[in-house]
Write a protein that holds these residues in place. Sequence first.
Motif, PDB file in Angstrom:
ATOM      1  N   PRO A 152      24.798  40.560 -16.538  1.00 56.25           N
ATOM      2  CA  PRO A 152      26.006  41.593 -17.291  1.00 56.25           C
ATOM      3  C   PRO A 152      26.119  40.301 -18.337  1.00 56.25           C
ATOM      4  CG  PRO A 152      27.058  40.417 -15.304  1.00 56.25           C
ATOM      5  CD  PRO A 152      25.679  40.855 -14.649  1.00 56.25           C
ATOM      6  N   MET A 153      26.969  40.286 -19.569  1.00 55.15           N
ATOM      7  CA  MET A 153      26.165  39.537 -19.903  1.00 55.15           C
ATOM      8  C   MET A 153      27.743  38.052 -19.908  1.00 55.15           C
ATOM      9  SD  MET A 153      24.381  38.437 -23.415  1.00 55.15           S
ATOM     10  CE  MET A 153      24.190  39.677 -23.492  1.00 55.15           C
ATOM     11  N   GLN A 154      28.842  38.276 -18.804  1.00 60.19           N
ATOM     12  CA  GLN A 154      29.324  37.232 -18.968  1.00 60.19           C
ATOM     13  C   GLN A 154      29.494  37.607 -17.416  1.00 60.19           C
ATOM     14  OE1 GLN A 154      30.691  34.816 -21.175  1.00 60.19           O
ATOM     15  NE2 GLN A 154      31.368  34.280 -19.318  1.00 60.19           N
ATOM     16  N   PRO A 155      28.807  36.258 -16.757  1.00 59.73           N
ATOM     17  CA  PRO A 155      29.127  36.489 -15.317  1.00 59.73           C
ATOM     18  C   PRO A 155      30.410  35.906 -15.301  1.00 59.73           C
ATOM     19  CG  PRO A 155      26.901  35.144 -16.367  1.00 59.73           C
ATOM     20  CD  PRO A 155      27.648  35.886 -17.348  1.00 59.73           C
ATOM     21  N   ILE A 163      24.015  26.817 -23.827  1.00 53.68           N
ATOM     22  CA  ILE A 163      24.711  28.275 -23.539  1.00 53.68           C
ATOM     23  C   ILE A 163      24.889  30.218 -23.546  1.00 53.68           C
ATOM     24  CG2 ILE A 163      26.918  29.882 -22.035  1.00 53.68           C
ATOM     25  CD1 ILE A 163      26.837  26.884 -20.416  1.00 53.68           C
ATOM     26  N   THR A 164      24.327  29.194 -25.421  1.00 56.34           N
ATOM     27  CA  THR A 164      25.064  30.008 -26.479  1.00 56.34           C
ATOM     28  C   THR A 164      23.894  30.564 -26.732  1.00 56.34           C
ATOM     29  OG1 THR A 164      26.767  28.376 -27.875  1.00 56.34           O
ATOM     30  CG2 THR A 164      25.504  30.004 -28.731  1.00 56.34           C
ATOM     31  N   SER A 165      22.284  29.892 -26.407  1.00 55.66           N
ATOM     32  CA  SER A 165      21.162  30.105 -27.227  1.00 55.66           C
ATOM     33  C   SER A 165      20.634  31.134 -25.687  1.00 55.66           C
ATOM     34  CB  SER A 165      19.856  29.478 -26.947  1.00 55.66           C
ATOM     35  OG  SER A 165      20.305  28.184 -27.676  1.00 55.66           O
ATOM     36  N   PHE A 166      21.330  30.643 -24.614  1.00 53.93           N
ATOM     37  CA  PHE A 166      20.967  32.154 -23.439  1.00 53.93           C
ATOM     38  C   PHE A 166      21.508  33.416 -24.149  1.00 53.93           C
ATOM     39  CE2 PHE A 166      19.699  29.010 -19.932  1.00 53.93           C
ATOM     40  CZ  PHE A 166      18.607  28.150 -20.437  1.00 53.93           C
ATOM     41  N   LYS A 167      22.280  33.183 -24.251  1.00 52.49           N
ATOM     42  CA  LYS A 167      23.051  34.651 -24.606  1.00 52.49           C
ATOM     43  C   LYS A 167      22.432  35.500 -25.771  1.00 52.49           C
ATOM     44  CE  LYS A 167      28.246  33.481 -23.757  1.00 52.49           C
ATOM     45  NZ  LYS A 167      28.920  32.715 -24.251  1.00 52.49           N
ATOM     46  N   GLN A 168      22.326  34.861 -26.610  1.00 56.11           N
ATOM     47  CA  GLN A 168      21.015  35.519 -27.837  1.00 56.11           C
ATOM     48  C   GLN A 168      19.607  36.464 -27.140  1.00 56.11           C
ATOM     49  OE1 GLN A 168      22.142  35.464 -30.604  1.00 56.11           O
ATOM     50  NE2 GLN A 168      20.068  37.203 -30.342  1.00 56.11           N
ATOM     51  N   LEU A 169      19.242  35.259 -26.380  1.00 55.81           N
ATOM     52  CA  LEU A 169      17.363  35.842 -25.957  1.00 55.81           C
ATOM     53  C   LEU A 169      18.439  37.023 -24.867  1.00 55.81           C
ATOM     54  CD1 LEU A 169      16.183  32.556 -24.633  1.00 55.81           C
ATOM     55  CD2 LEU A 169      15.236  33.648 -26.217  1.00 55.81           C
ATOM     56  N   HIS A 170      19.668  36.815 -23.941  1.00 55.53           N
ATOM     57  CA  HIS A 170      19.526  37.994 -23.490  1.00 55.53           C
ATOM     58  C   HIS A 170      19.956  39.377 -24.253  1.00 55.53           C
ATOM     59  CE1 HIS A 170      22.884  39.631 -19.781  1.00 55.53           C
ATOM     60  NE2 HIS A 170      21.181  40.460 -20.253  1.00 55.53           N
ATOM     61  N   ARG A 186      26.809  15.683 -17.383  1.00 56.36           N
ATOM     62  CA  ARG A 186      27.602  14.673 -18.145  1.00 56.36           C
ATOM     63  C   ARG A 186      27.420  14.677 -19.795  1.00 56.36           C
ATOM     64  NH1 ARG A 186      26.303   9.148 -14.513  1.00 56.36           N
ATOM     65  NH2 ARG A 186      27.173   9.996 -12.904  1.00 56.36           N
ATOM     66  N   ASN A 187      27.150  15.814 -20.348  1.00 58.04           N
ATOM     67  CA  ASN A 187      27.106  15.992 -21.409  1.00 58.04           C
ATOM     68  C   ASN A 187      27.406  17.597 -21.877  1.00 58.04           C
ATOM     69  OD1 ASN A 187      24.950  13.607 -23.244  1.00 58.04           O
ATOM     70  ND2 ASN A 187      24.511  14.025 -21.025  1.00 58.04           N
ATOM     71  N   PRO A 188      28.606  17.561 -21.791  1.00 56.30           N
ATOM     72  CA  PRO A 188      28.796  19.453 -21.740  1.00 56.30           C
ATOM     73  C   PRO A 188      28.766  19.860 -23.404  1.00 56.30           C
ATOM     74  CG  PRO A 188      30.654  18.114 -21.624  1.00 56.30           C
ATOM     75  CD  PRO A 188      29.485  17.037 -21.417  1.00 56.30           C
ATOM     76  N   GLU A 189      28.879  19.425 -24.081  1.00 63.85           N
ATOM     77  CA  GLU A 189      28.158  19.854 -25.475  1.00 63.85           C
ATOM     78  C   GLU A 189      27.015  20.593 -25.471  1.00 63.85           C
ATOM     79  OE1 GLU A 189      29.051  17.558 -28.899  1.00 63.85           O
ATOM     80  OE2 GLU A 189      31.661  17.398 -28.603  1.00 63.85           O
ATOM     81  N   GLU A 190      26.435  19.374 -24.966  1.00 63.10           N
ATOM     82  CA  GLU A 190      24.399  20.092 -24.329  1.00 63.10           C
ATOM     83  C   GLU A 190      24.535  21.603 -24.039  1.00 63.10           C
ATOM     84  OE1 GLU A 190      21.831  17.094 -24.265  1.00 63.10           O
ATOM     85  OE2 GLU A 190      22.886  15.633 -25.537  1.00 63.10           O
ATOM     86  N   THR A 191      24.798  21.004 -22.768  1.00 60.07           N
ATOM     87  CA  THR A 191      25.391  22.524 -22.128  1.00 60.07           C
ATOM     88  C   THR A 191      26.077  23.659 -22.034  1.00 60.07           C
ATOM     89  OG1 THR A 191      27.077  21.809 -20.936  1.00 60.07           O
ATOM     90  CG2 THR A 191      24.709  20.990 -19.864  1.00 60.07           C
ATOM     91  N   GLU A 192      26.646  23.499 -23.121  1.00 61.85           N
ATOM     92  CA  GLU A 192      27.091  25.093 -24.342  1.00 61.85           C
ATOM     93  C   GLU A 192      26.401  25.151 -25.730  1.00 61.85           C
ATOM     94  OE1 GLU A 192      29.952  26.653 -23.884  1.00 61.85           O
ATOM     95  OE2 GLU A 192      29.989  25.770 -22.140  1.00 61.85           O
ATOM     96  N   GLU A 237      16.138  35.064 -14.547  1.00 63.01           N
ATOM     97  CA  GLU A 237      17.335  35.303 -14.284  1.00 63.01           C
ATOM     98  C   GLU A 237      18.944  34.121 -13.826  1.00 63.01           C
ATOM     99  OE1 GLU A 237      17.174  36.460  -9.789  1.00 63.01           O
ATOM    100  OE2 GLU A 237      14.588  36.700 -10.082  1.00 63.01           O
ATOM    101  N   GLY A 238      17.868  32.476 -13.957  1.00 64.54           N
ATOM    102  CA  GLY A 238      18.994  31.713 -14.557  1.00 64.54           C
ATOM    103  C   GLY A 238      19.660  32.204 -15.826  1.00 64.54           C
ATOM    104  N   LEU A 239      18.344  32.398 -16.669  1.00 67.36           N
ATOM    105  CA  LEU A 239      18.335  32.360 -18.851  1.00 67.36           C
ATOM    106  C   LEU A 239      19.653  33.683 -18.490  1.00 67.36           C
ATOM    107  CD1 LEU A 239      16.273  32.551 -21.031  1.00 67.36           C
ATOM    108  CD2 LEU A 239      18.641  34.268 -21.244  1.00 67.36           C
ATOM    109  N   LEU A 240      19.400  34.568 -17.760  1.00 60.45           N
ATOM    110  CA  LEU A 240      20.223  35.890 -17.923  1.00 60.45           C
ATOM    111  C   LEU A 240      21.851  35.390 -17.388  1.00 60.45           C
ATOM    112  CD1 LEU A 240      18.139  38.559 -17.143  1.00 60.45           C
ATOM    113  CD2 LEU A 240      19.396  37.853 -19.731  1.00 60.45           C
TER     114      LEU A 240
END
Length: 378
Positions: A168-171, A350-357, A341-347, A276-279
């Motif tokens: 799913p797009m939203q785990p 995640i946004t890039s992962f959604k586009q790739l998905h 410790r860098n939530p903005e970077e991880t977000e 899989e981790g990306l998805l």
Amino acid sequence: MTRIGIVAGEASGDQLGAPLITALRSLYPDAVFEGVAGPLMQEAGCHSLHDFDRLCVMGLVEILGRYRELRAMREQLIDYFIANPPDVFIGIDSPDFNLGLEQRLHAAGIKTVHYVSPSVWAWRKSRLKLIKRSTDLMLTLFPFEQRFYQEHEIPVCCTGHSMADRIPMQPDQAAARNELSLPLEKTLIALLPGSRQSELKRLTDSFLQTALWCQQQQPDLDFVAALVNPQGAAYFQARKEELAPDLLIRVVTGNTHRVMEAADLLLIASGTATLEGLLYKRPMVVAYKTAWLTYFIIRAMTRLPFYSLPNILSGRGLVPEFIQYGIRAGILGPALIKLLRNPEETEAVITSFKQLHSDLQCGGSSRAAAAVSELMQR
């Protein structure tokens, strides 16, 4: 009666093969599938002529160490399929094994398909000549691979990845944690040291030492390890008791997808698991380690700046990746803590992962089955 030969040699191939068998059976209800199959493909109805686990080997040097055994297995499969010709033969990944098998079957007049492109766009481009001699159709997972084969006039169809349609797009992280009896509120790091025995032996110790390092830096962290089979889980548990007896970590067998969905962050072996981790939209630190001779050969021949699938697909360094001598707790641990410790970077990741998905949702197994069916009917 339709007969389909199919050979997969590792867990990722088994995951692709099972839904492909299901999709083909919807087109050919009387089809018989036989070859080399993992547990998922066998459950989907494929009869395995050889032990699937014996094909799970990675690396140039590692393959040389098992050359006689693998060659004997391939010769037996060639003899079997030539004596009992299938309507089509499908080799799933494992190019060092399957391309040679496909070449002999193709020369005998059997239609052949190779599912999952070798990394010829990155290294060993000379294999294109072998692919032209061996396969009637290349099925690629990624659009850029399709363009590459079209440029070299090799019949190709991009199927996307069946996991992109299935995941799913939203785990649902809470549901995954409830299913695995993991705490809902704590920060959870998942360790995924790979499915092959060689990967486990090279990465398990460093992954355990990294988890221990992270726990010392941030005691409130929780850890879970995902292993694909009981043998791998037993090896991991034994190493854990010897190297990090005080480390609190849950070991889960045969449920890798749910572990990824439950986690906040992954420490993961390079390979299909990173896709899989990306998805599942999980930030990750990727590790790759092989025999030293294999490493030097690959380093000399590879033309790409990245080796992990998230970075290759995006064309940039989305995830930290470390190779060979960089696989140490003092390097992997800080990379994990930095992500935490860098939530903005991880977000942003995640946004890039959604586009790739979204880009990879191309129909997966159904599209692959339709392309195979079209070839069979020519």
